[in-house]
Design a protein around this motif. Structure first.
Motif, mmCIF file in Angstrom:
data_model
loop_
_atom_site.group_PDB
_atom_site.id
_atom_site.type_symbol
_atom_site.label_atom_id
_atom_site.label_comp_id
_atom_site.label_asym_id
_atom_site.label_seq_id
_atom_site.Cartn_x
_atom_site.Cartn_y
_atom_site.Cartn_z
ATOM 1 N N LEU A 182 61.925 33.104 1.378
ATOM 2 C CA LEU A 182 61.208 34.311 0.992
ATOM 3 C C LEU A 182 60.821 35.127 2.227
ATOM 4 C CD1 LEU A 182 58.909 33.014 -1.887
ATOM 5 C CD2 LEU A 182 60.719 34.739 -2.092
ATOM 6 N N GLU A 183 60.425 34.465 3.285
ATOM 7 C CA GLU A 183 60.092 35.190 4.512
ATOM 8 C C GLU A 183 61.297 35.962 5.027
ATOM 9 O OE1 GLU A 183 58.152 33.038 7.598
ATOM 10 O OE2 GLU A 183 56.668 32.117 6.267
ATOM 11 N N GLU A 184 62.482 35.344 4.965
ATOM 12 C CA GLU A 184 63.704 36.030 5.406
ATOM 13 C C GLU A 184 63.943 37.299 4.591
ATOM 14 O OE1 GLU A 184 67.049 33.469 5.288
ATOM 15 O OE2 GLU A 184 66.115 31.871 6.470
ATOM 16 N N ILE A 185 63.683 37.234 3.292
ATOM 17 C CA ILE A 185 63.883 38.396 2.425
ATOM 18 C C ILE A 185 62.803 39.445 2.662
ATOM 19 C CG2 ILE A 185 63.897 39.156 0.009
ATOM 20 C CD1 ILE A 185 65.027 36.415 -0.723
ATOM 21 N N LEU A 186 61.566 38.977 2.882
ATOM 22 C CA LEU A 186 60.431 39.896 2.965
ATOM 23 C C LEU A 186 60.362 40.661 4.287
ATOM 24 C CD1 LEU A 186 57.635 37.734 1.308
ATOM 25 C CD2 LEU A 186 58.666 39.817 0.377
ATOM 26 N N ILE A 187 60.865 40.082 5.365
ATOM 27 C CA ILE A 187 60.749 40.749 6.668
ATOM 28 C C ILE A 187 61.387 42.136 6.668
ATOM 29 C CG2 ILE A 187 61.531 40.659 9.077
ATOM 30 C CD1 ILE A 187 60.902 37.640 9.017
ATOM 31 N N ILE A 212 55.135 35.374 -6.599
ATOM 32 C CA ILE A 212 54.372 36.624 -6.477
ATOM 33 C C ILE A 212 53.178 36.427 -5.558
ATOM 34 C CG2 ILE A 212 52.905 38.270 -7.715
ATOM 35 C CD1 ILE A 212 54.766 37.929 -10.121
ATOM 36 N N SER A 213 52.457 35.342 -5.762
ATOM 37 C CA SER A 213 51.267 35.063 -4.957
ATOM 38 C C SER A 213 51.627 34.918 -3.477
ATOM 39 C CB SER A 213 50.588 33.786 -5.465
ATOM 40 O OG SER A 213 49.472 33.457 -4.667
ATOM 41 N N PHE A 214 52.706 34.184 -3.195
ATOM 42 C CA PHE A 214 53.124 34.000 -1.797
ATOM 43 C C PHE A 214 53.513 35.343 -1.180
ATOM 44 C CE2 PHE A 214 56.416 33.530 1.393
ATOM 45 C CZ PHE A 214 55.841 32.626 2.276
ATOM 46 N N CYS A 215 54.341 36.116 -1.885
ATOM 47 C CA CYS A 215 54.841 37.382 -1.341
ATOM 48 C C CYS A 215 53.709 38.379 -1.112
ATOM 49 C CB CYS A 215 55.881 37.988 -2.291
ATOM 50 S SG CYS A 215 57.405 37.041 -2.416
ATOM 51 N N TYR A 216 52.805 38.461 -2.083
ATOM 52 C CA TYR A 216 51.698 39.416 -1.959
ATOM 53 C C TYR A 216 50.816 39.070 -0.759
ATOM 54 C CZ TYR A 216 48.027 42.622 -3.445
ATOM 55 O OH TYR A 216 47.121 43.659 -3.507
ATOM 56 N N THR A 217 50.499 37.798 -0.624
ATOM 57 C CA THR A 217 49.659 37.354 0.494
ATOM 58 C C THR A 217 50.369 37.598 1.831
ATOM 59 O OG1 THR A 217 48.648 35.651 -0.894
ATOM 60 C CG2 THR A 217 48.433 35.389 1.490
ATOM 61 N N TYR A 218 51.666 37.325 1.867
ATOM 62 C CA TYR A 218 52.450 37.517 3.095
ATOM 63 C C TYR A 218 52.444 38.993 3.516
ATOM 64 C CZ TYR A 218 56.384 37.345 6.369
ATOM 65 O OH TYR A 218 57.179 37.453 7.483
ATOM 66 N N LEU A 219 52.711 39.881 2.566
ATOM 67 C CA LEU A 219 52.751 41.308 2.879
ATOM 68 C C LEU A 219 51.380 41.824 3.290
ATOM 69 C CD1 LEU A 219 55.092 42.637 0.033
ATOM 70 C CD2 LEU A 219 55.667 42.355 2.449
ATOM 71 N N GLN A 241 51.296 43.816 -7.280
ATOM 72 C CA GLN A 241 51.711 42.695 -8.121
ATOM 73 C C GLN A 241 51.333 43.012 -9.565
ATOM 74 O OE1 GLN A 241 49.515 39.041 -7.385
ATOM 75 N NE2 GLN A 241 47.819 40.160 -6.453
ATOM 76 N N TYR A 242 52.153 42.525 -10.493
ATOM 77 C CA TYR A 242 51.952 42.859 -11.913
ATOM 78 C C TYR A 242 52.278 41.626 -12.733
ATOM 79 C CZ TYR A 242 52.321 45.742 -16.183
ATOM 80 O OH TYR A 242 52.161 46.301 -17.429
ATOM 81 N N HIS A 243 51.266 41.112 -13.439
ATOM 82 C CA HIS A 243 51.486 39.929 -14.279
ATOM 83 C C HIS A 243 50.455 39.904 -15.389
ATOM 84 C CE1 HIS A 243 48.232 38.311 -11.790
ATOM 85 N NE2 HIS A 243 48.971 38.600 -10.729
ATOM 86 N N GLN A 244 50.547 38.927 -16.254
ATOM 87 C CA GLN A 244 49.778 38.911 -17.483
ATOM 88 C C GLN A 244 48.272 38.890 -17.262
ATOM 89 O OE1 GLN A 244 50.811 35.695 -20.088
ATOM 90 N NE2 GLN A 244 50.012 36.696 -21.901
ATOM 91 N N MET A 269 56.029 43.339 -7.235
ATOM 92 C CA MET A 269 56.387 41.955 -7.539
ATOM 93 C C MET A 269 55.806 41.630 -8.915
ATOM 94 S SD MET A 269 55.118 40.906 -3.772
ATOM 95 C CE MET A 269 54.039 42.337 -3.862
ATOM 96 N N CYS A 270 56.644 41.204 -9.843
ATOM 97 C CA CYS A 270 56.153 41.096 -11.218
ATOM 98 C C CYS A 270 56.848 39.982 -11.988
ATOM 99 C CB CYS A 270 56.376 42.427 -11.944
ATOM 100 S SG CYS A 270 58.119 42.844 -12.154
ATOM 101 N N THR A 271 56.248 39.652 -13.115
ATOM 102 C CA THR A 271 56.866 38.760 -14.096
ATOM 103 C C THR A 271 57.546 39.614 -15.152
ATOM 104 O OG1 THR A 271 54.867 38.699 -15.459
ATOM 105 C CG2 THR A 271 55.058 37.037 -13.721
ATOM 106 N N VAL A 272 58.059 38.967 -16.190
ATOM 107 C CA VAL A 272 58.718 39.667 -17.287
ATOM 108 C C VAL A 272 57.784 40.656 -17.970
ATOM 109 C CG1 VAL A 272 58.109 37.878 -18.959
ATOM 110 C CG2 VAL A 272 60.108 39.310 -19.383
ATOM 111 N N THR A 273 56.489 40.532 -17.743
ATOM 112 C CA THR A 273 55.501 41.414 -18.356
ATOM 113 C C THR A 273 55.812 42.884 -18.118
ATOM 114 O OG1 THR A 273 53.862 39.699 -17.843
ATOM 115 C CG2 THR A 273 53.012 41.807 -18.595
ATOM 116 N N LEU A 274 56.449 43.205 -16.998
ATOM 117 C CA LEU A 274 56.740 44.605 -16.661
ATOM 118 C C LEU A 274 58.075 45.092 -17.220
ATOM 119 C CD1 LEU A 274 55.693 47.103 -15.092
ATOM 120 C CD2 LEU A 274 56.911 46.245 -13.096
ATOM 121 N N GLY A 275 58.810 44.228 -17.891
ATOM 122 C CA GLY A 275 60.174 44.600 -18.260
ATOM 123 C C GLY A 275 60.318 45.625 -19.356
ATOM 124 N N MET A 276 59.922 45.285 -20.567
ATOM 125 C CA MET A 276 60.235 46.107 -21.733
ATOM 126 C C MET A 276 59.390 47.374 -21.797
ATOM 127 S SD MET A 276 60.738 43.133 -24.574
ATOM 128 C CE MET A 276 59.223 42.341 -24.081
#
Length: 379
Positions: A182-187, A212-219, A241-244, A269-276
């Motif tokens: 994830l760090e490689e992707i986020l940099i 989501i939690s890891f990415c948000y904290t990292y950023l 971040q967007y989740h239930q 960064m989200c779960t399926v909650t943001l999809g439909m």
């Protein structure tokens, strides 16, 4: 739903949504204080969310009523509302959007979805019914018809292909190395956000809450004072971040913001909650870190990209754990899509819906790029 109601209100169509327990409704009204202040705020910014009584629905104050099936089928208030609508004969049509969810969720997760035909539509046998989905293969269409007890429905079916979206799959390391990967992707994402700000391509990343939690904290930690556009307040942060578990107010703010052409939020960064139901026109990239369990859901979520017709990208990261045969709910079609290295990804996906891709597409997928000697884009 609130996003759609907001858009309808902007063009003068009255609409509201019921909460899960059918105890109240929500709608929008113009903020008179904003109008009187002489601000240059547009109509979208001068509308405020308000709570409305159920009696407003009974009295016919709304042209459109949005509701979860639970609101109408699991609570006494919903039962009373349905009886009042039957008695008043005000109801002229029932529309079910994203109707494929009946098959995905109706058995175990949200059982009231499977009761729509028997417990809702049966009350109004003479009212027209419309159902909509972009992700129902022919077999699923027949199951939906049977579940809803539809009589001789007219089916309008078109090729759901989105030719402006390019698809790529990338094998990710074992799950034990998730944080390092994830760090490689986020940099590069982080550096792009910091330097390009509002010019960074609007990107949505679908994953689970732990990622989501890891990415948000990292950023948040590594961007520091570079994470805002303007004053250092949450509303100006360039990622979200967007989740239930988020409040409805915060979720509405995020959706409203990313629907703007000049959104301050550039990475979600989200779960399926943001999809439909999301109709953010200017999303350029969709990233899936771990595939969903069904090809229909993957197609639907990647379809959030490029809704303005401009070239866009969908990248899927997966490993063998993500597509293991004993993963709950995993479908063979998504496994086939992930493992496929010998044919066009777009063709594999559209085959599930009974269609073929448009010929001559130069913005197709990573397989077609390699087959034509082109280099696929990075995520």
């Amino acid at each position: 739903m609130l996003n759609q109601i907001h858009a309808l209100h902007t063009i003068g169509i009255s609409a509201c949504s019921l909460d899960y327990s059918c105890s109240k409704a929500q709608t929008f009204q113009y903020d008179r204080d904003s109008d009187e202040s002489g601000d240059d705020a547009d109509d979208c910014d001068s509308q405020i969310l308000i709570t409305a009584p159920i009696s407003d629905i009974v009295e016919g104050k709304y042209s459109l009523i949005y509701a979860h099936p639970e609101a109408l089928l699991s609570y006494a208030q919903g039962e009373r509302l349905l009886k009042q609508l039957q008695k008043s004969e005000m109801l002229v049509c029932i529309a079910i959007d994203e109707v494929h969810i009946i098959l995905e969720w109706g058995a175990e997760f949200r059982k009231d979805f499977s009761r729509i035909g028997e417990n809702l539509l049966s009350r109004f046998p003479d009212i027209p019914v419309m159902v909509f989905t972009a992700t129902a293969p022919p077999k699923a269409q027949q199951l939906i018809i049977k579940n809803l007890n539809l009589r001789n429905p007219q089916i309008i079916s078109i090729n759901p292909e989105r030719p402006n979206i390019k698809y790529s799959n990338i094998m990710r390391p074992p799950s034990s190395q998730t944080e390092e990967h994830l760090e490689e992707i986020l940099i590069p994402i982080m550096e792009g956000l910091a330097t390009e700000k509002q010019n960074y391509p609007l990107t949505i990343m679908y994953t689970d809450t732990s990622v989501i939690s890891f990415c948000y904290t990292y950023l948040e930690k590594n961007l520091g004072n570079r994470q805002n556009i303007g004053d250092p307040i949450p509303e100006n942060r360039i990622f979200a971040q967007y989740h239930q578990t988020y409040t409805e107010k915060m979720k509405f703010f995020i959706v409203q913001e990313i629907c703007k052409p000049n959104s301050r939020i550039r990475f979600v960064m989200c779960t399926v909650t943001l999809g439909m139901g999301l109709n953010a026109l200017h999303v350029r990239r969709i990233i899936h870190y771990k595939p969903p369990t069904m090809i229909e859901r993957y197609f639907q979520e990647t379809g959030r990209a490029g809704r303005d017709g401009e070239p866009s990208y969908a990248t899927l990261y997966y490993n063998n754990t993500d597509i293991r045969s004993n993963r709950p709910g995993i479908d063979k079609a998504i496994v086939k899509y992930c493992k496929n290295t010998s044919s066009c990804k777009r063709a594999v996906m559209l085959e599930c819906f009974g269609f073929q891709p448009i010929q001559g597409n130069q913005n197709c997928c990573d397989f077609c790029d390699s087959n034509h000697g082109q280099k696929p884009p990075s995520a």
